[in-house]
Design an enzyme around this catalytic site. Structure first.
Site, PDB file in Angstrom:
ATOM      1  N   HIS A  48       0.809  -1.219   0.000  1.00 23.37           N
ATOM      2  CA  HIS A  48       0.000   0.000   0.000  1.00 23.37           C
ATOM      3  C   HIS A  48       0.843   1.271   0.000  1.00 23.37           C
ATOM      4  O   HIS A  48       1.878   1.329   0.670  1.00 23.37           O
ATOM      5  CB  HIS A  48      -0.883   0.041   1.255  1.00 23.37           C
ATOM      6  N   SER A  54      -7.624   1.978   2.749  1.00 15.95           N
ATOM      7  CA  SER A  54      -7.992   0.952   3.742  1.00 15.95           C
ATOM      8  C   SER A  54      -7.443   1.260   5.132  1.00 15.95           C
ATOM      9  O   SER A  54      -7.696   0.505   6.071  1.00 15.95           O
ATOM     10  CB  SER A  54      -7.485  -0.424   3.295  1.00 15.95           C
ATOM     11  N   HIS A  80      -0.525  -0.513   7.400  1.00 15.88           N
ATOM     12  CA  HIS A  80       0.247  -1.760   7.285  1.00 15.88           C
ATOM     13  C   HIS A  80       0.797  -1.908   5.877  1.00 15.88           C
ATOM     14  O   HIS A  80       0.243  -1.354   4.926  1.00 15.88           O
ATOM     15  CB  HIS A  80      -0.628  -2.975   7.631  1.00 15.88           C
ATOM     16  N   GLU A 112      -8.922  -0.935  -2.597  1.00 13.66           N
ATOM     17  CA  GLU A 112      -8.459  -2.070  -1.789  1.00 13.66           C
ATOM     18  C   GLU A 112      -8.271  -3.285  -2.687  1.00 13.66           C
ATOM     19  O   GLU A 112      -8.877  -3.390  -3.765  1.00 13.66           O
ATOM     20  CB  GLU A 112      -9.498  -2.358  -0.691  1.00 13.66           C
ATOM     21  N   CYS A 149      -7.305 -12.271   2.690  1.00 13.47           N
ATOM     22  CA  CYS A 149      -6.633 -12.289   1.383  1.00 13.47           C
ATOM     23  C   CYS A 149      -6.505 -13.687   0.788  1.00 13.47           C
ATOM     24  O   CYS A 149      -6.613 -13.851  -0.426  1.00 13.47           O
ATOM     25  CB  CYS A 149      -5.296 -11.573   1.486  1.00 13.47           C
TER      26      CYS A 149
HETATM   27  C1  VGL Z   1      -4.981  -8.434   4.503  1.00 10.56           C
HETATM   28  C2  VGL Z   1      -6.354  -7.030   5.673  1.00 10.56           C
HETATM   29  C3  VGL Z   1      -5.810  -5.932   5.036  1.00 10.56           C
HETATM   30  C4  VGL Z   1      -4.530  -9.837   4.230  1.00 10.56           C
HETATM   31  C5  VGL Z   1      -4.423  -7.365   3.855  1.00 10.56           C
HETATM   32  O1  VGL Z   1      -3.414 -10.037   3.711  1.00 10.56           O
HETATM   33  O2  VGL Z   1      -5.315 -10.771   4.550  1.00 10.56           O
HETATM   34  N1  VGL Z   1      -5.954  -8.267   5.401  1.00 10.56           N
HETATM   35  N2  VGL Z   1      -4.855  -6.122   4.119  1.00 10.56           N
HETATM   36 ZN    ZN Z   2      -3.876  -4.449   3.226  1.00 11.67          ZN
END
Ligand code: VGL
Ligand code: ZN
Length: 192
Positions: A48, A54, A80, A112, A149
């Site tokens: 990101h 997000s 993140h 996202e 994900c």
């Molecule tokens: C993820 C939430 C936000 C994942 C990535 O890798 O599952 N979850 N971004």
């Molecule tokens: Zn993410």
């Protein structure tokens, strides 16, 4: 060509990271070992830009809150996997020499992407095109988070008519994995 897809095994998803997935660290050794059985290893990375849509901080909201943008509802997360940071990198103990292709996802500031195939506006990450070029028709999926994900990636893979296997012991979820395994199985994936 036996193909492994490692989903989002990144430092920020490890215990102590920005968005920790319980026991995700256990997967490093499991996946290092698994790679020996595969001819082709591909990895996705959540990647990101700062102030991504997000991120709760982008909207002055709290992680777990939701927003709506262009008709799509987004769950908000702590900052993140910011491009180029240590948090976005693979854990240092992950064996990476065999990874032939890295797919970056969630790169657009306003979109996202849980799935490694398509973002929330159905733009391709290039993964499916890459698999076609390599002649891959079956994949084995591992990584985190099972309930976000990994699940989104597997559901897309099934809808793209790839034979899709999910290696149960090499996945961990944010909020558990069992319900996600059931949904993936119902979509046609093989949980092994
Ligand atoms: C993820 C939430 C936000 C994942 C990535 O890798 O599952 N979850 N971004
Ligand atoms: Zn993410």
């Amino acid at each position: 060509m036996k193909t492994l897809l490692i989903v989002d095994l990144q430092q920020d998803f490890m215990p102590g990271g920005a968005l920790p997935v319980p026991e995700a660290n256990v997967l490093i050794a499991v996946i290092n070992d698994l790679q020996k059985d595969f001819d082709l290893v591909i990895a996705s990375q959540d990647w990101h830009p700062p102030h991504h849509i997000s991120f709760a901080s982008t909207h002055h909201k709290k992680p777990g809150d939701w927003i709506e943008h262009k008709g799509v509802r987004y769950q908000l997360w702590p900052d993140h996997c910011i491009q180029g940071t240590l948090g976005a990198a693979f854990p240092s103990q992950l064996y990476t020499k065999k990874i032939k292709k890295i797919i970056h996802k969630g790169v657009h500031p306003q979109v996202e992407s849980y799935s490694a195939f398509f973002d929330a506006q159905h733009a391709s990450t290039g993964l499916f095109e890459y698999l076609k070029t390599e002649g891959v028709t079956e994949i084995f999926v591992v990584g985190v988070a099972t309930d976000y994900c990994v699940k989104a990636t597997v559901l897309d893979a099934c809808s793209l008519s790839l034979k899709t296997n999910v290696i149960r012991q090499a996945c961990r979820g944010l909020d558990g994995s069992e319900q996600a395994f059931k949904q993936m199985e119902a979509a046609g994936a093989y949980i092994c």
